[in-house]
Design a protein around this motif. Structure first.
Motif, mmCIF file in Angstrom:
data_model
loop_
_atom_site.group_PDB
_atom_site.id
_atom_site.type_symbol
_atom_site.label_atom_id
_atom_site.label_comp_id
_atom_site.label_asym_id
_atom_site.label_seq_id
_atom_site.Cartn_x
_atom_site.Cartn_y
_atom_site.Cartn_z
ATOM 1 N N SER A 1 39.189 44.553 44.842
ATOM 2 C CA SER A 1 38.547 43.212 44.769
ATOM 3 C C SER A 1 38.748 42.975 43.233
ATOM 4 C CB SER A 1 37.004 43.140 45.303
ATOM 5 O OG SER A 1 36.161 44.156 44.777
ATOM 6 N N LEU A 2 38.224 44.071 42.361
ATOM 7 C CA LEU A 2 38.461 43.324 40.999
ATOM 8 C C LEU A 2 39.780 43.216 40.175
ATOM 9 C CD1 LEU A 2 37.036 43.880 38.159
ATOM 10 C CD2 LEU A 2 37.816 46.288 37.721
ATOM 11 N N ARG A 3 40.811 43.900 40.705
ATOM 12 C CA ARG A 3 41.971 43.490 40.584
ATOM 13 C C ARG A 3 42.668 41.992 41.078
ATOM 14 N NH1 ARG A 3 42.225 45.694 36.275
ATOM 15 N NH2 ARG A 3 42.156 48.088 36.355
ATOM 16 N N CYS A 4 41.946 41.607 42.429
ATOM 17 C CA CYS A 4 42.263 40.359 42.964
ATOM 18 C C CYS A 4 41.724 39.413 42.133
ATOM 19 C CB CYS A 4 41.802 40.341 44.300
ATOM 20 S SG CYS A 4 42.176 38.918 45.199
ATOM 21 N N ALA A 5 40.334 39.578 41.756
ATOM 22 C CA ALA A 5 39.695 38.660 40.845
ATOM 23 C C ALA A 5 40.373 38.317 39.705
ATOM 24 C CB ALA A 5 38.292 39.015 40.990
ATOM 25 N N GLU A 6 40.717 39.443 39.162
ATOM 26 C CA GLU A 6 41.261 39.480 37.778
ATOM 27 C C GLU A 6 42.558 38.685 37.988
ATOM 28 O OE1 GLU A 6 42.169 42.787 34.251
ATOM 29 O OE2 GLU A 6 42.789 43.279 36.229
ATOM 30 N N GLN A 7 43.446 38.787 38.659
ATOM 31 C CA GLN A 7 44.810 38.198 38.816
ATOM 32 C C GLN A 7 44.656 36.844 39.165
ATOM 33 O OE1 GLN A 7 47.361 39.816 41.747
ATOM 34 N NE2 GLN A 7 48.982 38.103 41.494
ATOM 35 N N CYS A 8 43.707 36.264 39.696
ATOM 36 C CA CYS A 8 43.411 34.893 39.752
ATOM 37 C C CYS A 8 42.789 34.215 38.394
ATOM 38 C CB CYS A 8 42.237 34.633 41.083
ATOM 39 S SG CYS A 8 41.745 32.749 41.243
ATOM 40 N N ILE A 9 41.741 34.847 37.835
ATOM 41 C CA ILE A 9 41.469 34.536 36.614
ATOM 42 C C ILE A 9 42.326 34.421 35.726
ATOM 43 C CG2 ILE A 9 39.643 35.182 34.641
ATOM 44 C CD1 ILE A 9 38.293 34.242 36.964
ATOM 45 N N ASN A 10 43.405 35.365 35.492
ATOM 46 C CA ASN A 10 44.357 35.473 34.472
ATOM 47 C C ASN A 10 45.399 34.429 34.881
ATOM 48 O OD1 ASN A 10 42.985 37.381 33.051
ATOM 49 N ND2 ASN A 10 44.295 39.095 34.170
#
Length: 252
Positions: free
Chosen positions: A68-77
């Motif tokens: 979930s962290l990497r998913c959120a991070e990908q969207c934020i970036n």
């Protein structure tokens, strides 16, 4: 002496087991805490309107086997991403360039959760009741959602509504029961909607930026102008007895 040594070893072993158990408990608890906070730490909110559902509208990326962290991070970036689906069971992550406030066209997807980043609140696509609910300049509340006003194209990478695009994309924004009179580059009869859309995208003699489709007649009108170019001939439908929809092309 041997008895004392055995007792000490047994005590040490017991202590190590207790320490290992305690460490495992701490790690497990921390994993739970971080799993809950993964999304929250990126200032995204979970929406209930698409829980256990999926919607492919304006998908900008799809990734697999993510936390979930990497998913959120990908969207934020990703500058074009303002919302995302995440499925903990499958690790599937799908980012979207708009906020999916309207659920029309959604399909069941067990385990899916939908999140909107901070900038996605009141953004293009989000549900609204009045235009004041929509914060993007030159956007308006139309048919229960925030969209760029007629004549303006949605530009995902700049998160704005613009009068002209340097490059046009493949998505379109609909304006119900409106059309531009007598400014067609092409008019095609007995066409399907998909054929009309593809004809706009594949036009080579001009840049097709808008088109209109009369659903009951299969009438397709392709145009190289927008309402802003010809505001005097921007007309509400009073001629056709069925629905006519004006489509404006988004920026790439």
């Amino acid at each position: 002496m041997k008895i004392i040594k055995v007792q000490l070893n047994a005590g040490l072993l017991s202590w190590l087991i207790d320490l290992g158990w305690f460490t495992w408990m701490v790690i497990s608890f921390w994993d739970c805490v971080t799993a809950v906070d993964d999304i929250r730490m990126f200032k995204s909110s979970r929406r209930q309107n698409l829980q256990n559902m999926s919607l492919s509208t304006r998908t900008v990326f799809t990734s697999h086997n993510l936390t979930s962290l990497r998913c959120a991070e990908q969207c934020i970036n990703d500058r074009t991403c303002v919302s995302f689906f995440y499925n903990k069971k499958s690790g599937l992550c799908a980012g979207h360039s708009i906020t999916l406030g309207i659920t029309n066209g959604s399909t069941p997807a067990v385990g899916n959760r939908y999140y909107v980043v901070e900038d996605g609140e009141g953004y293009i696509g989000d549900a609204c009741t009045t235009t004041s609910d929509c914060y993007v300049t030159d956007s308006e509340c139309r048919n229960g959602a925030c969209w760029c006003a007629p004549g303006y194209s949605f530009w995902p990478s700049s998160r704005s509504c613009v009068a002209n695009c340097t490059e046009y994309g493949y998505d379109f924004t609909a304006v119900m029961n409106h059309y531009i009179i007598l400014n067609n580059e092409e008019k095609i009869e007995n066409f399907t909607f998909q054929s009309c859309l593809q004809s706009c995208l594949s036009a080579t003699l001009y840049t097709c930026v808008t088109f209109e489709y009369v659903w009951s007649l299969g009438e397709c009108c392709l145009q190289s102008i927008t309402m802003l170019d010809k505001p005097d001939v921007w007309t509400e439908n009073v001629i056709y007895s069925s629905e006519v929809v004006h489509y404006q092309r988004d920026c790439a």
